[in-house]
Structures are given as structure tokens and as C-alpha cells.
Design an enzyme around this catalytic site. Structure first.
Site, PDB file in Angstrom:
ATOM      1  N   TYR A   1     -30.088   3.675 -36.331  1.00  0.00           N
ATOM      2  CA  TYR A   1     -30.241   3.074 -34.925  1.00  0.00           C
ATOM      3  C   TYR A   1     -32.062   3.571 -34.635  1.00  0.00           C
ATOM      4  CZ  TYR A   1     -29.192   2.005 -30.164  1.00  0.00           C
ATOM      5  OH  TYR A   1     -28.846   1.292 -28.914  1.00  0.00           O
TER       6      TYR A   1
ATOM      7  N   HIS B   1     -24.899   3.622 -36.481  1.00  0.00           N
ATOM      8  CA  HIS B   1     -25.593   4.913 -35.643  1.00  0.00           C
ATOM      9  C   HIS B   1     -25.679   4.414 -34.386  1.00  0.00           C
ATOM     10  CE1 HIS B   1     -27.307   7.153 -39.577  1.00  0.00           C
ATOM     11  NE2 HIS B   1     -26.353   6.548 -39.744  1.00  0.00           N
TER      12      HIS B   1
ATOM     13  N   TYR C   1     -27.459  20.607 -39.111  1.00  0.00           N
ATOM     14  CA  TYR C   1     -28.708  21.214 -39.373  1.00  0.00           C
ATOM     15  C   TYR C   1     -28.741  22.411 -40.153  1.00  0.00           C
ATOM     16  CZ  TYR C   1     -29.900  17.365 -36.249  1.00  0.00           C
ATOM     17  OH  TYR C   1     -30.166  15.928 -35.728  1.00  0.00           O
TER      18      TYR C   1
ATOM     19  N   GLU D   1     -26.669   5.484 -46.621  1.00  0.00           N
ATOM     20  CA  GLU D   1     -27.363   5.282 -45.311  1.00  0.00           C
ATOM     21  C   GLU D   1     -28.393   4.258 -45.680  1.00  0.00           C
ATOM     22  OE1 GLU D   1     -28.974   8.329 -42.326  1.00  0.00           O
ATOM     23  OE2 GLU D   1     -30.846   7.157 -42.914  1.00  0.00           O
TER      24      GLU D   1
ATOM     25  N   LYS E   1     -19.577  19.173 -30.139  1.00  0.00           N
ATOM     26  CA  LYS E   1     -19.426  17.671 -30.726  1.00  0.00           C
ATOM     27  C   LYS E   1     -18.004  17.629 -31.065  1.00  0.00           C
ATOM     28  CE  LYS E   1     -23.899  17.850 -32.682  1.00  0.00           C
ATOM     29  NZ  LYS E   1     -25.032  17.369 -33.278  1.00  0.00           N
TER      30      LYS E   1
ATOM     31  N   GLY F   1     -30.637  11.330 -30.608  1.00  0.00           N
ATOM     32  CA  GLY F   1     -32.021  10.718 -31.089  1.00  0.00           C
ATOM     33  C   GLY F   1     -32.942  11.728 -30.587  1.00  0.00           C
TER      34      GLY F   1
ATOM     35  N   ALA G   1     -25.567  14.539 -28.131  1.00  0.00           N
ATOM     36  CA  ALA G   1     -24.536  13.888 -29.099  1.00  0.00           C
ATOM     37  C   ALA G   1     -23.310  14.349 -28.671  1.00  0.00           C
ATOM     38  CB  ALA G   1     -24.986  14.336 -30.450  1.00  0.00           C
TER      39      ALA G   1
ATOM     40  N   ARG H   1     -33.108   1.222 -50.907  1.00  0.00           N
ATOM     41  CA  ARG H   1     -33.508   0.900 -52.423  1.00  0.00           C
ATOM     42  C   ARG H   1     -32.323   1.460 -53.144  1.00  0.00           C
ATOM     43  NH1 ARG H   1     -39.521   2.918 -52.927  1.00  0.00           N
ATOM     44  NH2 ARG H   1     -39.002   2.339 -54.874  1.00  0.00           N
TER      45      ARG H   1
ATOM     46  N   HIS I   1     -31.792  22.674 -35.975  1.00  0.00           N
ATOM     47  CA  HIS I   1     -32.480  21.740 -35.291  1.00  0.00           C
ATOM     48  C   HIS I   1     -33.712  22.579 -34.684  1.00  0.00           C
ATOM     49  CE1 HIS I   1     -33.738  18.931 -32.620  1.00  0.00           C
ATOM     50  NE2 HIS I   1     -32.987  18.013 -33.075  1.00  0.00           N
TER      51      HIS I   1
HETATM   52  P1  FAD Z   1     -27.506  17.213 -30.442  1.00  0.00           P
HETATM   53  O1  FAD Z   1     -26.658  17.596 -31.434  1.00  0.00           O
HETATM   54  O2  FAD Z   1     -27.126  16.671 -29.303  1.00  0.00           O
HETATM   55  O3  FAD Z   1     -28.764  18.053 -30.013  1.00  0.00           O
HETATM   56  C1  FAD Z   1     -29.737  18.438 -31.129  1.00  0.00           C
HETATM   57  C2  FAD Z   1     -29.865  20.094 -31.025  1.00  0.00           C
HETATM   58  O4  FAD Z   1     -30.324  20.208 -29.726  1.00  0.00           O
HETATM   59  C3  FAD Z   1     -28.618  20.687 -31.381  1.00  0.00           C
HETATM   60  O5  FAD Z   1     -28.325  21.001 -32.409  1.00  0.00           O
HETATM   61  C4  FAD Z   1     -28.959  21.766 -30.127  1.00  0.00           C
HETATM   62  O6  FAD Z   1     -29.281  22.980 -30.968  1.00  0.00           O
HETATM   63  C5  FAD Z   1     -29.694  21.553 -29.126  1.00  0.00           C
HETATM   64  N1  FAD Z   1     -29.056  21.125 -28.040  1.00  0.00           N
HETATM   65  C6  FAD Z   1     -28.847  19.849 -27.486  1.00  0.00           C
HETATM   66  N2  FAD Z   1     -28.091  19.993 -26.340  1.00  0.00           N
HETATM   67  C7  FAD Z   1     -27.824  21.079 -26.362  1.00  0.00           C
HETATM   68  C8  FAD Z   1     -27.039  21.838 -25.171  1.00  0.00           C
HETATM   69  N3  FAD Z   1     -26.700  21.171 -24.097  1.00  0.00           N
HETATM   70  N4  FAD Z   1     -26.943  22.967 -25.195  1.00  0.00           N
HETATM   71  C9  FAD Z   1     -27.726  23.830 -26.355  1.00  0.00           C
HETATM   72  N5  FAD Z   1     -28.206  23.067 -27.226  1.00  0.00           N
HETATM   73  C10 FAD Z   1     -28.299  22.018 -27.273  1.00  0.00           C
HETATM   74  N6  FAD Z   1     -32.087   9.453 -35.063  1.00  0.00           N
HETATM   75  C11 FAD Z   1     -32.380   8.272 -34.516  1.00  0.00           C
HETATM   76  O7  FAD Z   1     -33.116   7.876 -33.438  1.00  0.00           O
HETATM   77  N7  FAD Z   1     -31.572   7.271 -35.170  1.00  0.00           N
HETATM   78  C12 FAD Z   1     -30.783   7.346 -36.258  1.00  0.00           C
HETATM   79  O8  FAD Z   1     -30.042   6.424 -36.660  1.00  0.00           O
HETATM   80  C13 FAD Z   1     -30.606   8.998 -36.653  1.00  0.00           C
HETATM   81  N8  FAD Z   1     -29.619   9.141 -37.779  1.00  0.00           N
HETATM   82  C14 FAD Z   1     -29.534  10.331 -38.072  1.00  0.00           C
HETATM   83  C15 FAD Z   1     -28.374  10.672 -38.991  1.00  0.00           C
HETATM   84  C16 FAD Z   1     -28.245  12.074 -39.431  1.00  0.00           C
HETATM   85  C17 FAD Z   1     -27.289  12.339 -40.271  1.00  0.00           C
HETATM   86  C18 FAD Z   1     -29.143  13.136 -38.839  1.00  0.00           C
HETATM   87  C19 FAD Z   1     -28.677  14.558 -39.054  1.00  0.00           C
HETATM   88  C20 FAD Z   1     -29.973  12.779 -37.770  1.00  0.00           C
HETATM   89  C21 FAD Z   1     -30.245  11.398 -37.420  1.00  0.00           C
HETATM   90  N9  FAD Z   1     -31.287  11.242 -36.494  1.00  0.00           N
HETATM   91  C22 FAD Z   1     -31.385   9.885 -36.168  1.00  0.00           C
HETATM   92  C23 FAD Z   1     -32.062  12.000 -36.062  1.00  0.00           C
HETATM   93  C24 FAD Z   1     -31.536  12.868 -34.540  1.00  0.00           C
HETATM   94  O9  FAD Z   1     -31.448  11.869 -33.587  1.00  0.00           O
HETATM   95  C25 FAD Z   1     -32.568  14.115 -34.312  1.00  0.00           C
HETATM   96  O10 FAD Z   1     -32.403  14.980 -35.112  1.00  0.00           O
HETATM   97  C26 FAD Z   1     -32.262  14.479 -32.649  1.00  0.00           C
HETATM   98  O11 FAD Z   1     -33.556  15.418 -32.651  1.00  0.00           O
HETATM   99  C27 FAD Z   1     -30.959  15.328 -32.397  1.00  0.00           C
HETATM  100  O12 FAD Z   1     -29.895  14.422 -32.619  1.00  0.00           O
HETATM  101  P2  FAD Z   1     -28.505  15.144 -32.563  1.00  0.00           P
HETATM  102  O13 FAD Z   1     -27.769  14.130 -32.446  1.00  0.00           O
HETATM  103  O14 FAD Z   1     -28.410  16.068 -33.681  1.00  0.00           O
HETATM  104  O15 FAD Z   1     -28.648  15.930 -31.129  1.00  0.00           O
END
Ligand code: FAD
Length: 296
Positions: free
Chosen positions: A49, A77, A148, A17, A168, A108, A128, A275, A152
Site C-alpha cells: 500500500y 497491505h 523489527y 511481496e 498487535k 505506515g 497498527a 521481479r 523500529h
Molecule cells: P506500528 O507497529 O504501529 O508502530 C511502529 C513502531 O512505533 C512500533 O514498533 C513501536 O515501537 C512504536 N509505536 C507505535 N505506536 C506505539 C504506541 N502506542 N506505544 C509505543 N510504541 C509505539 N509501509 C507502507 O506505507 N506500505 C506498506 O505496504 C508497507 N508494508 C510493510 C511490510 C512490512 C512487512 C514491514 C515490516 C513494513 C512495511 N511498511 C509499509 C513500513 C511501515 O509502514 C513502517 O515501518 C512504519 O513506520 C511502521 O509501521 P508498523 O505497522 O510497524 O507500525
């Protein structure tokens, strides 16, 4: 040695990444790092992103340049933050048109900062799972999502988190990449739980290569990742000694990967922070070396 470990004595697959650079110096460092890591033959390289969607253009530019100037498969991303569905759909289509076939689909964090309450943008994708469905509707992309091992922070329970991961996948995700962690048993236990829940897609561990231990602790606290006490002891007194911290960081990452490999893991995703050295060192310790044909 377990049957799984024997099965898994092959060289692991790796991916890296990067984040889109802000300045010319950072840009130079990124492209030098990409050039040094490409000969390792990564399965893909991903470009983040920025929080709040702040790097939309820079992410796109970086991903496009990877397509145009390297033989690497880029993963862009994309988050749901601060944009309508129509705006995000345009970004997805522009990736497709640029030849990009892999998106890391994420909700995000709230633009106000991690830990604040997340509110979907009016007319935007909710999370997501929703975004993954939107991406799938537009093209036959490979879709990676976050997962996670320590749940999360916003999730009520690990089970609720895994239920969301399932949504998802139902909506098109083909791979999950994990939040960083430092205890192999935590990840291996998580994978077992996820498999017991009927999830079969690859769950790839995200391995953090951050030698700034103080910064890492701050970040870990915000995203609900625990740092074992033994790491506090290892890094104690090294604040002013960056070189040694780097060596120790690569060693810790390689140890973690070896423990995961012994538990059956055969793919690793490295958070490189742009890096090359730490990723190269960790990969070398895992037996992942430049492919002669590509290095030539
Ligand atoms: P989601 O999976 O949609 O939701 C996060 C958590 O909230 C879920 O695991 C669930 O427990 C809960 N949740 C959400 N919606 C619901 C629902 N409807 N019902 C029940 N529970 C729900 N952030 C950035 O800004 N830019 C990046 O490029 C970036 N890259 C990342 C890459 C990886 C591999 C990871 C693990 C994280 C990254 N992140 C990035 C951080 C990420 O955006 C955050 O962790 C964010 O808080 C959650 O994103 P998610 O896609 O896991 O969300």
C-alpha cells in the site's frame, strides 16, 4: 547439527511481496512475475500500500485481479495513513466482499516522509495495533503485522518495540513479517527474545531482493536496518554492472536463508520488487521448485 536444524531439513514455505504497478510496462512485468512465481506454490502473495495511502485503488485492483485470475492467496497491505476509521473500514469490508481473507496491518510512515514525526490522522486509526483491532472487528481475517529485528527507529528500545508487537497480537495479529536484515544471528536472537516474551505466533523473516545496492543502503538507513561492511566490499565497483549485482544479490539472499534455516526457520517472505528472476534463483538455491501440477 542442532536438533532444530534436523527438524527443519524440509523444504521451506515461501511467500512473495509485490507492489502495485504505476505504468503499463510495470503492470506487464508484475503479471509476468506472478505467473512465473505461482508454480512455486507460495503460502500467500502480498501487495503493498503506497506511502501516504497513495495506491489505495491500485492495491485493491491488483489484489482483486489476483483473486480473480490466479490460484494464489493474496494478502492486502493496509495502513492508517491519511484516512479516517470509516474510510479504512470501507476498504476492509470491500476486501472481505472481494474474497480476500488476509490483510497486512500497518501503521505506515508519516506522509511527510520517513523520519518525520508520525501524527495519527484525525478520526483515524492510531497505529497498527489499533488497526488490527479494527480489522478483527470486521471479519475473520488472517492478520499479518510488521516486526523489527533491529527495532523500529521510532521505538525507545527493543523491549518497547516487542511490547507494541504484543499489543498487535492481543488485537488480532496472527503472523509477524520482519523488516529486512542481513545478519541471520540478529534475526535468530530477535526470535529468541520474542519467544521469551511469551509471543508464539509465526515470525517470518523478510528477505530483501534489491540488487541496487546504493538504493538499498539509502533505504536501510531510513528504516534502521544495518548493512554489514562485507556487503560494501562485495558490491564495491559494481555500480555499472547490474547483471552481476543481480547474481550476487540472489546468492547473498540464499546464504542468509540457509543460515536462518539452520537456526530453525522454515518460512521466508521475499521482497521481490516485482521481479521474478531473483526470487526464482533464491528459491531454487533453497530447494523450492515449481510444483509440477501447478506448473503444467
Ligand atoms: P506500528 O507497529 O504501529 O508502530 C511502529 C513502531 O512505533 C512500533 O514498533 C513501536 O515501537 C512504536 N509505536 C507505535 N505506536 C506505539 C504506541 N502506542 N506505544 C509505543 N510504541 C509505539 N509501509 C507502507 O506505507 N506500505 C506498506 O505496504 C508497507 N508494508 C510493510 C511490510 C512490512 C512487512 C514491514 C515490516 C513494513 C512495511 N511498511 C509499509 C513500513 C511501515 O509502514 C513502517 O515501518 C512504519 O513506520 C511502521 O509501521 P508498523 O505497522 O510497524 O507500525
Amino acid at each position: 547439527m542442532s536438533a532444530k536444524a534436523v527438524e527443519n531439513s524440509a523444504t521451506p514455505r515461501v511467500s512473495f511481496e509485490f507492489f502495485p504497478p504505476k505504468t503499463e510496462d510495470m503492470e506487464t512485468r508484475l503479471w509476468e512475475s506472478i505467473a512465473r512465481l505461482e508454480p512455486l506454490g507460495p503460502a500467500f502473495v502480498s501487495v503493498t500500500y503506497g506511502a501516504g495511502g497513495s495506491t489505495r485503488e491500485r492495491t485493491h485492483r491488483t489484489v482483486k485481479r489476483i483473486v480473480d485470475e490466479t490460484g494464489l492467496a493474496p494478502a492486502a497491505h493496509l495502513t492508517c495513513v491519511s484516512a479516517t476509521k470509516a474510510e479504512i473500514d470501507d476498504v476492509i469490508r470491500s476486501y472481505w466482499d472481494a474474497g480476500v481473507r488476509h490483510i497486512v496491518s500497518l501503521r505506515g510512515d508519516p506522509p511527510e516522509g520517513i523520519g518525520e514525526r508520525y501524527t495519527p490522522f484525525p478520526g483515524g486509526y492510531e497505529n497498527a495495533a489499533d488497526l488490527s483491532a479494527g480489522i478483527r472487528a470486521i471479519g475473520d481475517f488472517e492478520i499479518s503485522v510488521g516486526c523489527y529485528p533491529e527495532k523500529h527507529p521510532e521505538s525507545a528500545s527493543l523491549q518497547a518495540d516487542i511490547d507494541h508487537l504484543k499489543r498487535k497480537i492481543d488485537n488480532g495479529a496472527t503472523r509477524a513479517i520482519s523488516q529486512f536484515f542481513f545478519d541471520a544471528d540478529v534475526f535468530l536472537g530477535y526470535v529468541e527474545t520474542v519467544r521469551a516474551a511469551g509471543i508464539t505466533i509465526p515470525i517470518v523473516p523478510g528477505i530483501m531482493l534489491q540488487p541496487n545496492f546504493k538504493g538499498l543502503k539509502r533505504m536501510a538507513k531510513l528504516c534502521g536496518a544495518s548493512i554489514p561492511d562485507r556487503l560494501d566490499r562485495v558490491f564495491d565497483g559494481m555500480d555499472e554492472d547490474e547483471k552481476t549485482r543481480e547474481l550476487v544479490t540472489a546468492h547473498i539472499a540464499a546464504d542468509l536463508c540457509h543460515a536462518l534455516k539452520a537456526g530453525g526457520v522454515d518460512q521466508f517472505h521475499f521482497y521481490t520488487l516485482n521481479r521474478a528472476e531473483l526470487a526464482l534463483a533464491t528459491c531454487a538455491l533453497l530447494g523450492v521448485k515449481p510444483e509440477p501440477a501447478k506448473a503444467a
